[in-house]
Design a protein around this motif. Structure first.
Motif, PDB file in Angstrom:
ATOM      1  N   MET A 203       0.824  -1.203   0.000  1.00 28.24           N
ATOM      2  CA  MET A 203       0.000   0.000   0.000  1.00 28.24           C
ATOM      3  C   MET A 203       0.864   1.261   0.000  1.00 28.24           C
ATOM      4  SD  MET A 203      -2.952   1.091   2.741  1.00 28.24           S
ATOM      5  CE  MET A 203      -4.134  -0.120   2.137  1.00 28.24           C
ATOM      6  N   ALA A 204       1.969   1.228   0.746  1.00 34.94           N
ATOM      7  CA  ALA A 204       2.867   2.384   0.781  1.00 34.94           C
ATOM      8  C   ALA A 204       3.417   2.690  -0.605  1.00 34.94           C
ATOM      9  CB  ALA A 204       4.001   2.135   1.773  1.00 34.94           C
ATOM     10  N   GLN A 205       3.772   1.639  -1.360  1.00 27.55           N
ATOM     11  CA  GLN A 205       4.296   1.851  -2.701  1.00 27.55           C
ATOM     12  C   GLN A 205       3.236   2.442  -3.630  1.00 27.55           C
ATOM     13  OE1 GLN A 205       7.275   1.719  -4.033  1.00 27.55           O
ATOM     14  NE2 GLN A 205       6.398   2.312  -6.003  1.00 27.55           N
ATOM     15  N   PHE A 206       2.031   1.895  -3.599  1.00 26.33           N
ATOM     16  CA  PHE A 206       0.967   2.409  -4.454  1.00 26.33           C
ATOM     17  C   PHE A 206       0.597   3.841  -4.080  1.00 26.33           C
ATOM     18  CE2 PHE A 206       0.615  -1.915  -5.789  1.00 26.33           C
ATOM     19  CZ  PHE A 206      -0.088  -1.915  -6.981  1.00 26.33           C
ATOM     20  N   LEU A 207       0.600   4.154  -2.785  1.00 23.70           N
ATOM     21  CA  LEU A 207       0.254   5.504  -2.351  1.00 23.70           C
ATOM     22  C   LEU A 207       1.328   6.512  -2.754  1.00 23.70           C
ATOM     23  CD1 LEU A 207      -1.295   4.879   1.182  1.00 23.70           C
ATOM     24  CD2 LEU A 207      -2.475   5.680  -0.871  1.00 23.70           C
ATOM     25  N   ALA A 208       2.585   6.071  -2.773  1.00 24.68           N
ATOM     26  CA  ALA A 208       3.662   6.979  -3.184  1.00 24.68           C
ATOM     27  C   ALA A 208       3.449   7.459  -4.611  1.00 24.68           C
ATOM     28  CB  ALA A 208       5.011   6.277  -3.053  1.00 24.68           C
ATOM     29  N   GLU A 209       2.867   6.603  -5.450  1.00 28.67           N
ATOM     30  CA  GLU A 209       2.584   6.978  -6.831  1.00 28.67           C
ATOM     31  C   GLU A 209       1.384   7.911  -6.926  1.00 28.67           C
ATOM     32  OE1 GLU A 209       1.971   3.229  -8.641  1.00 28.67           O
ATOM     33  OE2 GLU A 209       4.062   2.566  -8.430  1.00 28.67           O
ATOM     34  N   ARG A 210       0.666   8.066  -5.810  1.00 31.84           N
ATOM     35  CA  ARG A 210      -0.532   8.914  -5.779  1.00 31.84           C
ATOM     36  C   ARG A 210      -0.355  10.130  -4.886  1.00 31.84           C
ATOM     37  NH1 ARG A 210      -1.509   3.932  -7.111  1.00 31.84           N
ATOM     38  NH2 ARG A 210      -3.369   3.292  -8.310  1.00 31.84           N
ATOM     39  N   GLY A 211       0.893  10.477  -4.608  1.00 26.85           N
ATOM     40  CA  GLY A 211       1.174  11.701  -3.871  1.00 26.85           C
ATOM     41  C   GLY A 211       0.973  11.615  -2.375  1.00 26.85           C
ATOM     42  N   ARG A 212       0.955  10.396  -1.830  1.00 29.37           N
ATOM     43  CA  ARG A 212       0.817  10.228  -0.384  1.00 29.37           C
ATOM     44  C   ARG A 212       1.952   9.356   0.131  1.00 29.37           C
ATOM     45  NH1 ARG A 212      -2.127  13.597  -1.556  1.00 29.37           N
ATOM     46  NH2 ARG A 212      -4.322  13.945  -0.956  1.00 29.37           N
ATOM     47  N   ARG A 213       2.263   9.555   1.395  1.00 28.78           N
ATOM     48  CA  ARG A 213       3.282   8.745   2.053  1.00 28.78           C
ATOM     49  C   ARG A 213       2.646   8.044   3.237  1.00 28.78           C
ATOM     50  NH1 ARG A 213       6.568  10.466   6.262  1.00 28.78           N
ATOM     51  NH2 ARG A 213       8.243   9.015   6.739  1.00 28.78           N
ATOM     52  N   LEU A 214       2.783   6.720   3.279  1.00 29.14           N
ATOM     53  CA  LEU A 214       2.223   5.941   4.380  1.00 29.14           C
ATOM     54  C   LEU A 214       3.327   5.626   5.373  1.00 29.14           C
ATOM     55  CD1 LEU A 214      -0.286   4.433   5.513  1.00 29.14           C
ATOM     56  CD2 LEU A 214       0.579   2.389   4.360  1.00 29.14           C
ATOM     57  N   SER A 215       3.142   6.068   6.603  1.00 34.85           N
ATOM     58  CA  SER A 215       4.084   5.778   7.684  1.00 34.85           C
ATOM     59  C   SER A 215       3.373   4.865   8.668  1.00 34.85           C
ATOM     60  CB  SER A 215       4.525   7.068   8.378  1.00 34.85           C
ATOM     61  OG  SER A 215       5.360   6.795   9.485  1.00 34.85           O
ATOM     62  N   SER A 216       3.896   3.646   8.834  1.00 38.01           N
ATOM     63  CA  SER A 216       3.228   2.680   9.698  1.00 38.01           C
ATOM     64  C   SER A 216       4.114   2.317  10.877  1.00 38.01           C
ATOM     65  CB  SER A 216       2.850   1.418   8.918  1.00 38.01           C
ATOM     66  OG  SER A 216       3.991   0.830   8.325  1.00 38.01           O
ATOM     67  N   ALA A 217       3.492   2.120  12.020  1.00 40.78           N
ATOM     68  CA  ALA A 217       4.182   1.692  13.235  1.00 40.78           C
ATOM     69  C   ALA A 217       3.512   0.425  13.728  1.00 40.78           C
ATOM     70  CB  ALA A 217       4.128   2.784  14.299  1.00 40.78           C
ATOM     71  N   ASN A 218       4.319  -0.582  14.005  1.00 39.86           N
ATOM     72  CA  ASN A 218       3.786  -1.887  14.391  1.00 39.86           C
ATOM     73  C   ASN A 218       3.762  -2.006  15.915  1.00 39.86           C
ATOM     74  OD1 ASN A 218       3.836  -2.548  11.582  1.00 39.86           O
ATOM     75  ND2 ASN A 218       6.008  -2.998  11.782  1.00 39.86           N
ATOM     76  N   VAL A 219       2.611  -1.719  16.500  1.00 38.68           N
ATOM     77  CA  VAL A 219       2.475  -1.765  17.957  1.00 38.68           C
ATOM     78  C   VAL A 219       1.405  -2.755  18.389  1.00 38.68           C
ATOM     79  CG1 VAL A 219       3.272   0.617  18.216  1.00 38.68           C
ATOM     80  CG2 VAL A 219       0.824   0.150  17.994  1.00 38.68           C
ATOM     81  N   GLY A 220       0.856  -3.509  17.452  1.00 36.20           N
ATOM     82  CA  GLY A 220      -0.213  -4.443  17.774  1.00 36.20           C
ATOM     83  C   GLY A 220      -1.580  -3.815  17.595  1.00 36.20           C
ATOM     84  N   SER A 221      -2.589  -4.679  17.448  1.00 35.76           N
ATOM     85  CA  SER A 221      -3.950  -4.194  17.191  1.00 35.76           C
ATOM     86  C   SER A 221      -4.477  -3.321  18.319  1.00 35.76           C
ATOM     87  CB  SER A 221      -4.884  -5.390  16.970  1.00 35.76           C
ATOM     88  OG  SER A 221      -4.508  -6.133  15.837  1.00 35.76           O
TER      89      SER A 221
ATOM     90  N   ARG B 292       4.257 -13.362  19.646  1.00 35.83           N
ATOM     91  CA  ARG B 292       4.025 -11.960  19.322  1.00 35.83           C
ATOM     92  C   ARG B 292       3.817 -11.173  20.605  1.00 35.83           C
ATOM     93  NH1 ARG B 292       2.344 -10.322  14.397  1.00 35.83           N
ATOM     94  NH2 ARG B 292       2.575  -8.276  15.371  1.00 35.83           N
ATOM     95  N   GLN B 293       3.907  -9.850  20.502  1.00 32.63           N
ATOM     96  CA  GLN B 293       3.815  -9.006  21.693  1.00 32.63           C
ATOM     97  C   GLN B 293       2.385  -8.947  22.217  1.00 32.63           C
ATOM     98  OE1 GLN B 293       3.698  -7.875  18.648  1.00 32.63           O
ATOM     99  NE2 GLN B 293       2.816  -5.827  18.491  1.00 32.63           N
ATOM    100  N   ARG B 294       2.271  -8.629  23.492  1.00 30.17           N
ATOM    101  CA  ARG B 294       0.961  -8.479  24.111  1.00 30.17           C
ATOM    102  C   ARG B 294       0.170  -7.385  23.387  1.00 30.17           C
ATOM    103  NH1 ARG B 294      -0.474 -10.113  29.140  1.00 30.17           N
ATOM    104  NH2 ARG B 294       1.740 -10.417  29.652  1.00 30.17           N
ATOM    105  N   GLY B 295      -1.088  -7.647  23.108  1.00 31.26           N
ATOM    106  CA  GLY B 295      -1.940  -6.689  22.410  1.00 31.26           C
ATOM    107  C   GLY B 295      -2.007  -6.915  20.917  1.00 31.26           C
ATOM    108  N   ALA B 296      -1.118  -7.765  20.373  1.00 33.93           N
ATOM    109  CA  ALA B 296      -1.161  -8.084  18.942  1.00 33.93           C
ATOM    110  C   ALA B 296      -2.323  -9.030  18.668  1.00 33.93           C
ATOM    111  CB  ALA B 296       0.150  -8.720  18.497  1.00 33.93           C
ATOM    112  N   GLY B 297      -2.971  -8.870  17.535  1.00 35.79           N
ATOM    113  CA  GLY B 297      -4.081  -9.744  17.190  1.00 35.79           C
ATOM    114  C   GLY B 297      -3.657 -11.200  17.089  1.00 35.79           C
ATOM    115  N   THR B 298      -2.443 -11.434  16.596  1.00 38.87           N
ATOM    116  CA  THR B 298      -1.939 -12.800  16.502  1.00 38.87           C
ATOM    117  C   THR B 298      -1.758 -13.400  17.892  1.00 38.87           C
ATOM    118  OG1 THR B 298      -0.834 -12.289  14.411  1.00 38.87           O
ATOM    119  CG2 THR B 298      -0.038 -14.208  15.613  1.00 38.87           C
TER     120      THR B 298
END
Length: 705
Positions: free
Chosen positions: A484-502, A581-587
């Protein structure tokens, strides 16, 4: 050789003055010298002396328009009702007494000596015989005329000294009569990587090209063994040097042998203005840089109170035999030839500055920013670079080492009217953290850190417009977010994601710290995903629940399944080590749910307390042999050539506050969920189902009237 422990732990604001004072005493705290170069090579260089105009520009009175040259006094009285006619003439001799003359001129043509104004051709009416023109408005003197010296007058200052040349500056210099410009010469910088464990990426690429195309991904680097490290710090440091105006020379890797490193440093000192020795600056048994600096000159600093980058070495060494080296020639067999430039002798000082750069990648890069850039700027008559800054609020508490200036990497985004800074990985070896970082927050020494919500100054790596185009996604990790980050970059957006669990993602939405969250939280009672958790964590926040993908979860296991793992119950076997996986992660929620159904308690599971934050991190633990199994998605297993035991299908949703649905920022993301190319790319990932992608769960009413 006796191991060298840090001689001291100098604060940054003491280390730099000590280094600068030594450089000044050695006549190395000023520009190194000058050279005269063609203007075509001048972009980005710094003027070493003022540029004065040799000629005026223009050097004659010039027509600024296509039209006719006239005398302004002859146009007095012209109007719509009383047009005035002008007789066309080629020269002054063609003008009869008493005639109002006009001479055709093109843009840039010299103005006839008798004329003092120009009428635009579209404001005239030609006569039927083509021998005259008439106009219906009077003109002021010097209308549509560029007078001599309008741009610059001969002897006028065009550019001052110490000016960094831009494209437009080159035009101004040429327009003032110059074909060359005198600039400060570019400092020569030797970058010497050291370490017997290092392997160059060029060597690896060469070995890989000899393999058949069918070779599995994990086997495509057959000569890279445990303990070996791909050397890329010299590439980063050399690129920094070039970006900052220097001429870098990358040395081949030098093994951890005192005499070999000593010889490389001596050779570099004879032909370079600055030496960067990468690695070997700490307190290891084969860290020789401090010894070499002491043997060849003066060790000024060993250990600076900064993190990352603590074991920095600053010194001056004897130059040895001085040579004038053409910048088109490399003094050693190097991996990167210096940029072509005219003859550039090195500094006439008998001393050469040397910086011992720590080996960890983040430490190396930040050492370049803190110590190398200001010195190169000084040698080119420029102030040290000052990045743009932005005030932001921390999203979580920041704990800092009290004795050091702490340079913390942060991700920055604007959510609503708030600018937020989220600390990211602080490991000195995690170079990807600098790739993802939007800036740095400097926490002063003797400060224990900052509380969550505190306002901090971010020294930006990105521009403010980039920050404002950033979509912050916090929550559960999923591989589709990278696509999604790659596709959004082509559409003028930048996706910044942080993995902290659900759960962490839902908490971030509640605090107003993200635009959306990824979540796959299973309710053990209802079997529904995410709904009950949204009610629990976002009771007052209207949100949309939109499915991103369906995905297959299962055991990620070593290739060949050597321990015969088949189902959920195997996790309790005493010979099985889990990567959890860490506590709070959906997995993690899914695992706990399935363990509870089978009466398995955490104490029965070897490795239950070991926590990883992404599916790929779990897969990496399996691939490294430190764990035997871990719950994750099949795509993560395939990425590292591991086997997979399917166990469950689950739904991965996006949770989006309703106020962002209609905004322009998230519009490309929402459109992407219905894009055929994006769906095709996601469906190519093993174990992913896109049949429900973009489905809104309207049966759950989250609005609060």
């Amino acid at each position: 050789m006796k191991r060298t422990i840090y001689l001291e732990d100098l604060p940054l604001d003491e280390a730099w003055p000590r280094f600068a004072a030594a450089l000044q005493s050695a006549s190395l705290w000023q520009p190194l010298g000058t050279e005269t170069i063609p203007l075509s090579q001048g972009l980005g260089r710094v003027t070493a002396e003022p540029v004065w105009a040799r000629i005026s520009a223009p050097h004659y009175h010039a027509s600024a328009m296509d039209g006719y040259a006239l005398r302004a006094r002859d146009t007095i009285g012209a109007s719509e009702t009383t047009p005035i006619s002008f007789t066309l003439a080629e020269t002054w001799e063609d003008i009869a007494p008493g005639v109002r003359p006009a001479q055709a001129v093109n843009t840039g043509a010299p103005l006839p000596l008798w004329a003092d104004t120009v009428v635009m051709i579209e404001h005239t009416q030609p006569s039927d015989d083509g021998l005259a023109v008439s106009l219906r408005a009077s003109l002021a003197p010097w209308s549509h005329v560029r007078p001599l010296g309008e741009d610059m007058v001969a002897t006028e200052l065009v550019l001052p000294a110490n000016h960094k040349l831009r494209p437009i500056d080159l035009g101004a210099i040429a327009g003032s009569g110059h074909a060359t410009v005198t600039v400060y010469r570019r400092p020569r910088v030797a970058v010497i990587p050291t370490g017997s464990e290092l392997v160059s990426s060029e060597q690896l690429a060469g070995s890989r090209e000899q393999l058949p195309s069918s070779t599995p991904a994990l086997s495509q680097f057959p000569h890279l063994h445990p303990g070996q490290i791909i050397e890329f710090n010299s590439l980063v440091l050399a690129a920094q040097v070039e970006q900052w105006g220097g001429l870098p020379t990358r040395w081949p890797i030098v093994p951890d042998e005192f005499e070999a490193i000593l010889a490389a440093v001596r050779d570099a000192a004879a032909t370079h203005d600055l030496i960067l020795v990468n690695a070997g600056s700490s307190a290891g048994s084969k860290d020789y840089t401090a010894h070499i600096v002491q043997q060849l000159g003066q060790l000024l600093v060993h250990g600076v109170a900064v993190r990352p980058g603590h074991p920095v070495i600053l010194g001056l060494i004897e130059r040895g035999e001085q040579l004038a080296v053409s910048s088109e020639q490399s003094p050693v067999p190097s991996l990167q030839s210096p940029v072509s430039n005219p003859q550039s002798p090195i500094s006439q000082s008998p001393l050469t500055p040397i910086i011992g750069v720590p080996g960890y990648p983040v430490s190396a890069a930040l050492t370049g920013e803190i110590f190398v850039e200001p010195l190169l700027a000084r040698w080119q008559g420029q102030p040290a670079y000052e990045p743009p800054t932005l005030q932001a609020n921390l999203t979580r508490k920041l704990v800092s080492h009290t004795g050091d200036d702490d340079f913390v990497r942060v991700a920055v985004g604007k959510v609503g009217n708030k600018v937020l800074a989220t600390p990211i990985s602080r490991g000195a070896g995690v170079i990807s953290s600098l790739v993802r970082a939007d800036g740095l927050v400097r926490v002063p020494r003797f400060s224990e850190g900052e509380e969550a919500g505190a306002q901090v100054t971010v020294h930006l790596y990105r521009t403010v417009p980039e920050i404002e185009r950033t979509i912050l996604c916090i929550g559960s990790h999923d591989l589709t977010l990278d696509l999604m980050a790659q596709f959004l970059a082509e559409r003028g957006r930048r996706l910044s994601s942080a993995n902290v669990g659900s759960v962490g993602g839902l908490v971030a939405l509640r605090r107003g710290e993200a635009h959306l969250a990824g979540s796959h939280l299973l309710d053990p009672d209802s079997g529904e995903y995410n709904v009950s958790y949204i009610h629990r964590y976002l009771p007052e926040r209207p949100v949309l629940l939109i499915t991103l993908v369906g995905r297959e979860q299962g055991w990620i296991i070593p290739s060949g399944n050597p321990k015969g793992i088949k189902g959920w119950e195997d996790v309790a076997r005493p010979d099985i080590r889990l990567a959890n996986r860490q506590r709070g992660a959906g997995t993690r929620v899914l695992l706990d749910y399935e363990l509870g159904r089978r009466g398995i308690i955490p104490e029965q599971v070897v490795g239950y307390e070991r926590e990883e934050y992404t599916h790929l991190a779990v897969a990496a633990a399996i691939a490294s042999g430190t764990a035997d199994m871990g719950l994750g998605v099949v795509a993560a297993a395939r990425a590292l050539q591991l086997d997979f035991v399917p166990l469950a299908q689950e739904r991965y949703d996006l949770v989006i506050p309703v106020e962002y649905e209609e905004g322009e920022l998230l519009r490309p993301l929402l459109d992407l969920l219905h894009d055929g190319d994006f769906r095709k790319a996601v469906s190519a990932l093993p174990g992913y189902d896109v049949s429900q992608m973009g489905m809104r769960h309207d049966e759950v009413n989250f609005s609060r009237d």
